[in-house]
Design an enzyme around this catalytic site. Sequence first.
Site, PDB file in Angstrom:
ATOM      1  N   ASP A 173       0.915  -1.465   0.746  1.00 48.37           N
ATOM      2  CA  ASP A 173      -0.019   0.244   0.364  1.00 48.37           C
ATOM      3  C   ASP A 173       1.028   1.133   0.035  1.00 48.37           C
ATOM      4  O   ASP A 173       2.517   1.427   0.144  1.00 48.37           O
ATOM      5  CB  ASP A 173      -1.062  -0.004   1.278  1.00 48.37           C
ATOM      6  CG  ASP A 173      -2.645   1.132   0.870  1.00 48.37           C
ATOM      7  OD1 ASP A 173      -2.314   1.219   0.284  1.00 48.37           O
ATOM      8  OD2 ASP A 173      -2.785   0.832   1.998  1.00 48.37           O
TER       9      ASP A 173
ATOM     10  N   ASP B 212     -10.960   2.585  -2.971  1.00 53.58           N
ATOM     11  CA  ASP B 212     -11.099   2.101  -1.305  1.00 53.58           C
ATOM     12  C   ASP B 212     -12.685   2.295  -1.507  1.00 53.58           C
ATOM     13  O   ASP B 212     -13.659   2.082  -0.985  1.00 53.58           O
ATOM     14  CB  ASP B 212     -10.853   3.082  -0.578  1.00 53.58           C
ATOM     15  CG  ASP B 212      -9.023   2.705  -0.425  1.00 53.58           C
ATOM     16  OD1 ASP B 212      -9.004   1.579  -0.260  1.00 53.58           O
ATOM     17  OD2 ASP B 212      -8.561   3.963   0.493  1.00 53.58           O
TER      18      ASP B 212
HETATM   19  C1  DGJ Z   1      -5.658   2.303   1.528  1.00 53.12           C
HETATM   20  C2  DGJ Z   1      -6.132   0.848   1.358  1.00 53.12           C
HETATM   21  O1  DGJ Z   1      -6.501   1.570   0.037  1.00 53.12           O
HETATM   22  C3  DGJ Z   1      -7.029  -0.179   2.014  1.00 53.12           C
HETATM   23  O2  DGJ Z   1      -7.789  -1.063   0.883  1.00 53.12           O
HETATM   24  C4  DGJ Z   1      -6.689  -0.187   3.008  1.00 53.12           C
HETATM   25  O3  DGJ Z   1      -5.449  -0.790   2.776  1.00 53.12           O
HETATM   26  C5  DGJ Z   1      -5.494   0.729   4.210  1.00 53.12           C
HETATM   27  N1  DGJ Z   1      -5.159   1.598   2.725  1.00 53.12           N
HETATM   28  C6  DGJ Z   1      -4.912   0.742   5.248  1.00 53.12           C
HETATM   29  O4  DGJ Z   1      -4.605   1.554   6.317  1.00 53.12           O
END
Ligand code: DGJ
Length: 726
Positions: free
Chosen positions: A478, A548
């Site tokens: 990430d 997200d």
């Molecule tokens: C952003 C990601 O897109 C999410 O899926 C998740 O992993 C969060 N970060 C965790 O902080």
Amino acid sequence: MSIVFDEQSKLFYLHTPHTSYVFGLYQKFLLHGYWGPSLRELAPTPGLAYIAQMLGSSMGTSEPGSWLTRDCMRQEYPVYGTGDFREPAFHAEYEDGSRETELLYVGHTVTPGKPSLPGLPATFASEGEAETLTLELADPKTGLHVFLLYTAFSDVDAITRSVRVENRGGEVINIRRIMSASVDLPSLDFEAISLFGGWANERNLQRQPIGRGDITFDSKRGHSSAHQSPFLALVRPETTELSGEAYGMSFIYSGNFAAGVYGDITHTARMYMGLNSFDFNWRLEPGERFDAPEVAMVYSTEGLSGMSRNFHDLYRAHLVRGKYAHSPRPVLLNNWEATNFTFDEEKILSIAEGGRALGVDLMVLDDGWFGKRDDPKSSLGDWYVAKNKLPDGIDGLALKIEKMGMKFGLWFEPEMISPDSDLYRAHPDWCIHTPGRTRLESRWQLTLDLSRRDVCDYMLGLMYRVLDGAKISYIKWDMNRSICNIGSPALPRERQAEVPHRYMLGYYYMLEQLTSRYPDILFEGCASGGARFDAGQLYYTPQIWTSDDTDAVERLHIHYGTSLAFPPETQGSHVSACPNCVVHRNTPMKMRCDVAVIGQFGFELDLTRESEADLAVCRQAIEIYKDIRHTVHTGDIYRLASPFDGNFTAVQFVEKDGSRIVVAIYNVLATPNAPFTVIRLAGLDPDARYRDVVGNLYSGSYLMNVGLHECARNDFSSRIVTLDRV
Ligand code: DGJ
């Protein structure tokens, strides 16, 4: 042969199965000739003289005694200083302060296959699959040598371009601007399609007419970004999803980029793509070389879907690597939307049990397993397990998940450092920053200085300790902030504008080390959702978390836009709980599943909290997914109805051998007295017969001309249709 040089006319022909790209030598410089449907070599040919048009530009500049102004010619690789006042592809500053360049032909080679680009992601091809033309150009005044690399693929309709610069002189050269591709198309009758967005709203489609002047789409954020995608298409006003001309460029790079089109007085559209020259300078010492990343270029007469099929074919066959490039990947369950940071081992095991009962293959533990990370305010950089949450460690949890019959995956955010972390307290100078300026935080975090190899190696060491000590089958990498305060005190003053690109080289170095050390691990890229969804990333991670925003309606748009350049199996696509955590919308489980099954399918919720009826829908979705995924993940895409145009979305996939068709149809809102919406299929054999799951038989011509009839009776209705050729 994919690449032919016609000695007599001095023209280079690059052929793919259905397209050609032509340029040539005019005197000692290069002019662009043609990009479009297949063209046989011209013989006899008038050479490029007819292309070197001179319009009545009274302000045109030319060499003494000549009437030819380069400002009116279609250039193959325009450089600043030659009288071409349009957007140059190349601009450099020399030791004497001068900023003019002339690039003259020195020679060329054609080699089978395709060389790799050092330290950079790039397409690859074996000797039988492509040929590469390397053109050497040199500046007569300095030691600058520029190599233009073109690869023409024999199995897909795509060519790639990149540029290498060598300093063979005795003085420093500062590269201020270096585009990897620039093409002068002989028309302004185009519309530009770009993909814009933001967090949870990635890759919306924007279509706008071009005209005189410059339209640029770019990122200055240190990553390719959710705000603009490193992609650009030029299409004719009449081009649709299924017909008409489409020129596409996609950058195989994950950092700052610029893509644009410059329309000029000669009705030429200069389409370009490369590193963003804003805040960029690369200091090339004598003897050094610089490699600019690669651009993939496709042309189709079969509309936007044809353009996408070419990109998909290229990336499937020549970009995505590793064990999972061509094999089915696990259906995963991620705990993030179910728990955020609030979990312990018992909770994770209970969520995993819900997945096991459903038939999920892999349980992924997301953010919050390390340091003192109970919220986003701390611990990035402290990659040591939080024993209060996971008393048996990552290895203990992984073993328990494996014993349940599933694989185990883990989340990392290796590029970041929390000011509240042991790592930051020990190394406050390890983040990207400008001394004396406020270190701007985003989500309470700073960015590690990956332009420093020692920082990259240290972080890799921390990751190796976790990965070597536990049975881990998947990593989600990430990255949750854009990069600012651009500066690295480890570099001298004159190299500060190199930081964004050096950062990317460090990032790619880390990914290369990890993916080659752990070839059996499946890697998924992520950046606050899909803020680094690009072809550079796909070279290292065969899939990327698309957004997200897991709401089914939102995802229709996001998947549609993303599919312009990227195949469905690269798009992480999960079913989540309702109301949706981003838009607070309730949609039926059936629609959430039907949206997710045409990507890289998974779940992102606590299944133990779902009703029996919804679990049955999820169970069936896994079956549907496994049944259709070969067609969706390897077949040809036809986007039939766009969510950007109305209530209906329809996407069709056709197995490469034509044996199977999958059509995914979604209706967002019901309307009273709704007329039937006709979904006409495409790309079928009109004489073939196809059978649906209940045994109805249809001819290809029926499906393409009469089509499927849909009625918007219910909100959020959807169906996946499969048709097998008999
Ligand atoms: C952003 C990601 O897109 C999410 O899926 C998740 O992993 C969060 N970060 C965790 O902080």
